[in-house]
Design an enzyme around this catalytic site. Sequence first.
Site, short mmCIF file in Angstrom:
data_model
loop_
_atom_site.label_atom_id
_atom_site.label_comp_id
_atom_site.label_asym_id
_atom_site.label_seq_id
_atom_site.Cartn_x
_atom_site.Cartn_y
_atom_site.Cartn_z
N GLY A 1 0.84 -1.21 0.00
CA GLY A 1 0.00 0.00 0.00
C GLY A 1 0.87 1.25 0.00
O GLY A 1 0.57 2.24 -0.68
N TRP B 1 2.34 1.68 -3.40
CA TRP B 1 1.32 2.14 -4.34
C TRP B 1 1.33 3.67 -4.43
O TRP B 1 1.12 4.26 -5.48
CB TRP B 1 -0.07 1.66 -3.88
CG TRP B 1 -1.22 2.16 -4.71
CD1 TRP B 1 -1.75 1.56 -5.81
CD2 TRP B 1 -1.99 3.35 -4.50
NE1 TRP B 1 -2.79 2.30 -6.31
CE2 TRP B 1 -2.96 3.41 -5.52
CE3 TRP B 1 -1.95 4.37 -3.55
CZ2 TRP B 1 -3.88 4.45 -5.62
CZ3 TRP B 1 -2.86 5.42 -3.65
CH2 TRP B 1 -3.82 5.43 -4.68
N HIS B 2 1.61 4.30 -3.28
CA HIS B 2 1.57 5.76 -3.25
C HIS B 2 2.71 6.38 -4.04
O HIS B 2 2.54 7.45 -4.63
CB HIS B 2 1.62 6.27 -1.81
CG HIS B 2 0.31 6.15 -1.11
ND1 HIS B 2 -0.10 4.99 -0.51
CD2 HIS B 2 -0.70 7.04 -0.95
CE1 HIS B 2 -1.31 5.18 0.00
NE2 HIS B 2 -1.70 6.40 -0.26
N GLY B 3 3.86 5.77 -4.04
CA GLY B 3 4.96 6.39 -4.77
C GLY B 3 6.16 5.49 -4.81
O GLY B 3 6.35 4.64 -3.94
N PHE C 1 0.09 10.12 -7.56
CA PHE C 1 0.10 8.68 -7.25
C PHE C 1 -0.69 7.94 -8.31
O PHE C 1 -0.57 6.82 -8.56
CB PHE C 1 -0.49 8.41 -5.88
CG PHE C 1 0.16 9.24 -4.79
CD1 PHE C 1 1.54 9.48 -4.82
CD2 PHE C 1 -0.57 9.79 -3.77
CE1 PHE C 1 2.14 10.25 -3.84
CE2 PHE C 1 0.02 10.55 -2.77
CZ PHE C 1 1.37 10.79 -2.81
#
Lengths: 474, 360
Positions: A322, A325-327, A474
């Site tokens: 997770g 996933w953001h960066g 993102f």
Amino acid sequence: MLFNSLTFLIFFVVVLAFHYAPFIPWRVKKHFLLYASYVFYGAWNPPFVILLWLSTILDWYTAKYMYRTEVLSRRRWLLLASMVGNLGMLGYFKYGNFLLQNFQQLMSSIGVDYQPPAWDIVLPVGISFYTFQTMAYTLDVYLRRAKPSDTFLDFALFVTFFPQLVAGPIVRPTDLIPQFETQPKTTAGQFGWGLFLMTLGLFQKIVVADGLLAPVADAVYKARGMLAPLDAWLGTLAFSGQIFCDFAGYTTTAIGLSLVMGFSLIDNFRYPYAAIGFSDFWRRWHISLSTWLRDYLYIPLGGNRKGPVRTYVNLMVTMLLGGLWHGASWTFVVWGGLHGLYLAVERFLQRRFGESVAFKGTPVKIALALITYFFVNITWVFFRSQDFATAARILKSMLLLETSGKPILITWHVWSAAGTIAIMLLCHWLLRDRDLAEVAEKTPSVLFGLVWGAMLFLIAITQGGSDAFIYFQF
Amino acid sequence: MHSSTSNSDLMAPPPPERPVPVQSWMITGVVTVVVFVATLGAWEWYWRDWGAQPTYRNSEGLWALQRKRINQGEGDATVLVGSSRTLSNINLDVWEKLEGRRPIQLALEGTSPMTPLEGLANDPDFKGKVVVGVTPMLFFSGFQYRDDVLNYYPKETPAQRWGQWLSMTLLEPYFAFYDDDFALFTVLKRQKWPQRPGVKVDSDVRRLFTVSKDRNMRLWEKVENDVAYQTRAKEIWREFWTNPDPEMMAAMPKIVATQMERAEKAVKKLQAKGVKVVFVLHPVDGEFAQFELHAMARERTWDPMLQRTGAPGIHFQDYPQLQGYWLPEWSHMARAEADRYTTALYPLIQEKFQSTGEKK
């Protein structure tokens, strides 16, 4: 196209005029909505619309053939094709440079001087969001949770629906595709409430996130030297408010836009800074992502069904991914890792001590909520910092390990950040178990209009308009 | 019953339905509109009463519109790069009267012209002439206050282009309050708050210019006529040379050398493709002159830079006709003065361009 721009305002008026035009069949209106969504997306970078088409076509066919066959191996191959296609695009655009840099460092650590080729690739806006959304469609069909869409038009519109295309909420196919089947009959209440939610979302973004809090967070996180503890704390608290108001502002606007057109989207935030504990936090923060990760990653990994140790591992894996996933940066991985750790520790404590009666009183609940908020802020340090050196510097000040840093925030920034955060926390606490619609219903119409008009006025005189939403990256 | 993805035989939940409050939407709507129009009207009235008039915003998009002209058939134009003194002191209308053609104004306030200059050097479409305005403390430090513009231009999206057009058509010509300097939080930030001990306060430069559609800028009337505003502008300039950062000052010789190297490379590249370049150091006055002309003394900056680049230069101290103008806040010329100055400067620039051609 940014919601907080004049271009979008004109675009939306045109879309709305066509959407409500009489004598035009729903099918034609849906086509228009689809093309408008492509214009909305292409207005950033036209060639990237091709990525949307690729994703749409890939998942349309894989889900269709998957549904038709009962042969498990064939279904698996089709699922694999969808995953490779979607995650391949995401990986290429988002993680290519990150992987190359890490490979270079790895080689360097064993004495090999490897110079990777230049990786000057622009990240398509919102790619992480629509990739997860289309993957949910194929996964639902694979898991036999849903049938494929009957029409390609409805499916294409589900992938591309402009209000939530670039920053969510990540909508499940079962939530949206059925709404496209017939023209929604919008009531005056839905229209009015939708417009209000749009205003509220833009107020959160333009006035609170960009106007009040971003300058404070930016000043602190761009400072080079060691900071005074108060400044480090205020910068981090300001960022906690900025990212909430920026992201919740986007999704509130998206929900409002959809409602004005007669469509209902799910909530993405429920006053997360009033959360008591971390599982509660994740039931309130970026709900569409956390439920996606729960349904398509955590549960398939075994969830909590395979014993305590495996549960902790599953939690950690889910949150690490997770974070990623953001960066494409290790700071995001640490952010996710910390949340995984918090969830694991919380689960361990609950198993060990159970639900205590002592936790039921309001003062204790407030204390627990503040403790949760404290730990969430520790994670925001990694989320906001460009690198680990900055994160370490800020944390040292915040945790009073280094108190000789310099104050940098001017008085206006100190008070504007402190005041805004105090008001935000109070609002979250008061609304933690309520719905905003419920509060609006109890508010006299004239007062409601006064508040709404004041919000519009503040939006206009703040004059924000060109700052992109944080989550677009993102 | 829905027949597709949410089919209940596959146990999918029904689509969400948002709760909608029961309200008298007509009353709410009317009150909202009245409050919004009344408060915004009062805000607009307040700023107009204070002396503001509608003007175009000196935005990233406005700069991009001018920069694009070079790639849209005006590659042979005269281009002005520099900082705010080039914006205020060179009047495009006067220039056009003298030459019969309007130059392209690409100067950026508070910003070294080096990046735009390098952009012109690398642009195969550009084959015109360049006037480089030199504000020593910006040029030789490489400082870029308008980083936003330089980052924006190569990445401008279609949506931003449409937004620029809409803003210039629907908002900027009509609303005086629509200006960065009058934005709510800019106004609040500049109030006289008690300061925290040990915190360095850098005031934001106040609005100084009015802007036309093609970035022809004039000193704002208020700067010329309102003594208190003038004084405030001077106080803000004074912050530049009060308590300078010792680290920055120590690093300055190296920074100056880097900027000179950049200038040399860019000018040589421009000259190699036949582009004529002239440097201009505009007048500066009062305490600002005392600081700038000392901190960036010409023998350490201007003279060696001309020598290295091989380009001609016009330093205001060398020409009596470029001296004696009224700069109300020490740095930028009053409107009428800018017209007079442009008339005096134009032939000198042409002479220098001519001499460059002869040398070649």
